[in-house]
Design an enzyme around this catalytic site. Sequence first.
Site, PDB file in Angstrom:
ATOM      1  N   ARG A  37       7.632  57.231 -72.806  1.00  0.00           N
ATOM      2  CA  ARG A  37       8.862  58.036 -72.715  1.00  0.00           C
ATOM      3  C   ARG A  37       9.270  58.630 -74.056  1.00  0.00           C
ATOM      4  O   ARG A  37       9.783  59.752 -74.105  1.00  0.00           O
ATOM      5  CB  ARG A  37       9.991  57.187 -72.143  1.00  0.00           C
ATOM      6  CG  ARG A  37       9.833  57.001 -70.658  1.00  0.00           C
ATOM      7  CD  ARG A  37      11.077  56.434 -70.047  1.00  0.00           C
ATOM      8  NE  ARG A  37      11.073  56.621 -68.621  1.00  0.00           N
ATOM      9  CZ  ARG A  37      11.431  55.696 -67.743  1.00  0.00           C
ATOM     10  NH1 ARG A  37      11.812  54.501 -68.164  1.00  0.00           N
ATOM     11  NH2 ARG A  37      11.415  55.956 -66.460  1.00  0.00           N
ATOM     12  N   LYS A 197       9.767  50.113 -48.153  1.00  0.00           N
ATOM     13  CA  LYS A 197      10.803  50.402 -47.152  1.00  0.00           C
ATOM     14  C   LYS A 197      10.792  51.845 -46.680  1.00  0.00           C
ATOM     15  O   LYS A 197      10.868  52.780 -47.476  1.00  0.00           O
ATOM     16  CB  LYS A 197      12.171  50.072 -47.742  1.00  0.00           C
ATOM     17  CG  LYS A 197      12.362  48.596 -47.962  1.00  0.00           C
ATOM     18  CD  LYS A 197      13.811  48.298 -48.297  1.00  0.00           C
ATOM     19  CE  LYS A 197      13.919  47.013 -49.086  1.00  0.00           C
ATOM     20  NZ  LYS A 197      14.388  47.229 -50.450  1.00  0.00           N
ATOM     21  N   GLY A 344       9.735  55.728 -57.506  1.00  0.00           N
ATOM     22  CA  GLY A 344       9.588  54.294 -57.211  1.00  0.00           C
ATOM     23  C   GLY A 344       8.551  53.633 -58.093  1.00  0.00           C
ATOM     24  O   GLY A 344       8.510  53.827 -59.309  1.00  0.00           O
ATOM     25  N   GLY A 367      13.751  57.816 -59.965  1.00  0.00           N
ATOM     26  CA  GLY A 367      14.807  58.290 -59.064  1.00  0.00           C
ATOM     27  C   GLY A 367      14.940  59.804 -59.069  1.00  0.00           C
ATOM     28  O   GLY A 367      15.119  60.433 -58.022  1.00  0.00           O
TER      29      GLY A 367
HETATM   30  P1  AMP Z   1       8.229  51.714 -53.773  1.00  0.00           P
HETATM   31  O1  AMP Z   1       8.979  51.299 -55.006  1.00  0.00           O
HETATM   32  O2  AMP Z   1       9.083  52.183 -52.669  1.00  0.00           O
HETATM   33  O3  AMP Z   1       7.111  52.653 -54.097  1.00  0.00           O
HETATM   34  O4  AMP Z   1       7.571  50.361 -53.165  1.00  0.00           O
HETATM   35  C1  AMP Z   1       6.618  49.652 -53.865  1.00  0.00           C
HETATM   36  C2  AMP Z   1       6.460  48.265 -53.298  1.00  0.00           C
HETATM   37  O5  AMP Z   1       6.011  48.314 -51.949  1.00  0.00           O
HETATM   38  C3  AMP Z   1       5.413  47.479 -54.064  1.00  0.00           C
HETATM   39  O6  AMP Z   1       6.048  46.432 -54.736  1.00  0.00           O
HETATM   40  C4  AMP Z   1       4.463  46.970 -52.987  1.00  0.00           C
HETATM   41  O7  AMP Z   1       4.094  45.618 -53.161  1.00  0.00           O
HETATM   42  C5  AMP Z   1       5.270  47.131 -51.714  1.00  0.00           C
HETATM   43  N1  AMP Z   1       4.429  47.236 -50.510  1.00  0.00           N
HETATM   44  C6  AMP Z   1       3.442  48.116 -50.274  1.00  0.00           C
HETATM   45  N2  AMP Z   1       2.872  47.873 -49.077  1.00  0.00           N
HETATM   46  C7  AMP Z   1       3.494  46.813 -48.524  1.00  0.00           C
HETATM   47  C8  AMP Z   1       3.366  46.094 -47.313  1.00  0.00           C
HETATM   48  N3  AMP Z   1       2.436  46.416 -46.410  1.00  0.00           N
HETATM   49  N4  AMP Z   1       4.209  45.066 -47.095  1.00  0.00           N
HETATM   50  C9  AMP Z   1       5.133  44.735 -48.021  1.00  0.00           C
HETATM   51  N5  AMP Z   1       5.313  45.369 -49.189  1.00  0.00           N
HETATM   52  C10 AMP Z   1       4.502  46.396 -49.459  1.00  0.00           C
END
Ligand code: AMP
Length: 387
Positions: A37, A197, A344, A367
Amino acid sequence: MKRTIRDLKNIEGKRILLRCDFNVPLDKYGDILDATRVYESLPTIKFLNDQGCKLIICSHLGRPKGYDKFLSLFPVAVYLMKHFPNKVKFCPKVTGKEVDEAVKNMKNGDILLLENLRFDPREEQNDPNFVKELASLADIYVDDAFGVAHRKHASNYGVALKLPNAIGFLIEKELNVFAKAFENPARPFVAIFGGAKVKDKLLLINNVIGKADTILIGGGMAYTFLLSQGYNVGNSIVDLDLVDEAKEILKTAKEKHTKIVLPVDHIALCGNKVVKTTVLEQDMVGLDIGAKTIKLFTNEIKSAGQIIWNGPVGKYEDPRFKKGTLNVAKAIAKSSAYSIVGGGDSVGAVNSLGFGNKIDHLSTGGGASMKLMEGKTLPAVEVIDTL
Ligand code: AMP
């Protein structure tokens, strides 16, 4: 078009308040673990410094509750001193007498880094008095803190309303990359979405439908979509409140001719055993995409002209469930498509798997890049003057 630092004329001797995003990870000795950064901010700092202005730089670091010696920006000042020898001073305060005095003593070409903005709780409250104190330090305001551009804080939103202003090169680049990606994509345009999610990603998927040719959905969010199509998802992560919406999204995508590819097989946990399966039984938790899905996904990636990736397609932090994300990253790295990764945990995933340098654009703001992918504007950019 927003005014950029290239449009600022005759700034020699002018006091410029530059808001950067120096939110870098530090170890317990205060050493910077990843200086990306700060490094990415150097072109803006150099451009302004070359013109002989008095550059007052401010940033946040972490989420301190009041003063916290472990979240001081002093290590960043040391980093800057190496890049701008004999020009950089550090002021251990954010505003107040000591800062006023330090600014008064600045000579043309000097750089002054202020202490962590968030040591003052008024920063995140966009407090009018704090805005006034910051604005009084400078003649011109420049925003280059893309990572917080989706927030209305004193040092970005508040101050921009008080002073003549412009954006720096880092924000300009991020805005251009996302604008081009959605307005004039190289085709086929393939979007890859994963992460835990589905709730966090609905706006994003909705914005991409009709613009992308293909959307690949993996990760935890895929199970809500699979459930909406009547598949058994066992004990995998699902959002029951969003099943109808997921069904609607799939229908809309069909109407708008965007192909959506969902996983057809999985790596799952069954008790404490890892299993490969096409059908998720009741006692299984899907944690990665399976081999057939990897093939489906990588074939789409191979023929893509542009790729946007947000969210790992499995629980990649656990070596047993990283194969899907690793193969997606590998396929993107090999592909000749223009690739963008943002939002994310995606940038962290790509870097930790060692493919960061193979991506055309790794967004510096989680974000903020999510907002741009959702087709939204950024409040701190909105308040910058247009040309
Ligand atoms: P994000 O910050 O929304 O990109 O989410 C990332 C997180 O999603 C990571 O910590 C992953 O471990 C989690 N993740 C990815 N696939 C799965 C899954 N099938 N079940 C649970 N967590 C997951």
